[in-house]
Write a protein that holds these residues in place. Sequence first.
Motif, PDB file in Angstrom:
ATOM      1  N   PHE A 259      -3.453  -9.005   7.039  1.00 54.99           N
ATOM      2  CA  PHE A 259      -4.117  -8.394   5.594  1.00 54.99           C
ATOM      3  C   PHE A 259      -5.248  -9.163   4.743  1.00 54.99           C
ATOM      4  CE2 PHE A 259       0.052  -5.913   6.099  1.00 54.99           C
ATOM      5  CZ  PHE A 259      -0.279  -4.976   6.389  1.00 54.99           C
ATOM      6  N   ARG A 344       2.131  -2.111   4.633  1.00 57.27           N
ATOM      7  CA  ARG A 344       1.367  -1.680   3.469  1.00 57.27           C
ATOM      8  C   ARG A 344       2.128  -0.629   2.471  1.00 57.27           C
ATOM      9  NH1 ARG A 344      -2.934   2.967   5.164  1.00 57.27           N
ATOM     10  NH2 ARG A 344      -1.270   4.074   5.380  1.00 57.27           N
ATOM     11  N   THR A 354      -3.558  -1.752  -2.842  1.00 56.49           N
ATOM     12  CA  THR A 354      -3.891  -1.305  -0.891  1.00 56.49           C
ATOM     13  C   THR A 354      -4.085  -2.494  -0.437  1.00 56.49           C
ATOM     14  OG1 THR A 354      -3.925   1.014  -1.616  1.00 56.49           O
ATOM     15  CG2 THR A 354      -4.322   0.045   0.071  1.00 56.49           C
TER      16      THR A 354
END
Length: 368
Positions: A259, A344, A354
């Motif tokens: 991420f 997530r 997010t």
Amino acid sequence: MLDSSLAQEIAAIDGAELDSDVTFAELTTLKIGGKPRGAVRCQTTEALVSVVKLLDDASVPLLIVGGGSNLVVADGDVDIVAVIVEADEVSLNFADATLTAEAGAVWDDVVSLSVEAGLGGIECLSGIPGSAGATPVQNVGAYGTEVSDVLTRVQLLDRSTGEVSWVEASALELSYRYSNLKFTNRAVVLAIELQLLADGLSAPLRFGELGRRLAISEAEEQPRRPVRLVRDTVLELRRAKGMVVEHTDHDTCSAGSFFTNPIVDPATADAVFATVGEPTMPRFPAGDGKEKLSAAWLIERAGFKKGHPGSDSKVSLSTKHTLALTNRGEARSADLLALAQEIRDGVHKAFGVTLVPEPVWIGLSIDD
């Protein structure tokens, strides 16, 4: 399968070789993914250009594959042709401290070559898997350095016109983990040119994990260290986190940092701080009045620890670093998808932030 006449045309291209057996599990560092519709290995830039033009003219969907370190690919038959970039020539010009690398060059080999030559600028990017051609696409960065700091030009194949040209780095709109090449498929990177430093010292270093290891104080202005020392230290730090590919270590069977660090407005950052209440919460200016938070820190504070969900799982967070999702040996794409969605959604529930995946998804999506 490729149409037989198209396959014959590809086979006739000098430097192009059809591979009917390879799977995406073999082409990616996650070791996940099914079999492409076809695969072509391109040993030269000229072959790469010819193959892409031929497939585009025939309206055949294709995927450019370098080191495969930033791909999440579905299992089963994948209706796409893998164009595997193997053109890997690297050259140094000591007169002006520039380095040129073809797209298929292994990135860490490029960094190693620059360090051995006493040229600084990319030593903080040591140990990052993948190929040189991928680095400008997502503006690869680590330990306070980004490719955009040294990138001067990229050689591109414009897929709409078929033209090959050198394009200035300023035209790529480079920013944190972004360029206008990312997710667009508008062009293929054929080569990159970097402007390095000729005095044997690193680029200016930032205070932080690397800075502490190198005994840099916050009072130092523009601190620099010998390139070899910085490379060795970066490799030590990355290995400790399972972020240097080792084929015997499942913690390195990943797509690297899964991420991106979220860029948020100050109010959101304040809300996260109020929820956790840790004075040492990492938050950094990100320009345009925004702040950058640490994805790894958010994942941990949302309750996901290293190795989650456990040693008997087919996929898990790395046992060394919470920002890597790893294949423990027999994972499939559905296993990885489920874990990515769990992480997530857990972070969003905890903090209202997010997380956005960094890898490219082929045949599936985190929103599935």
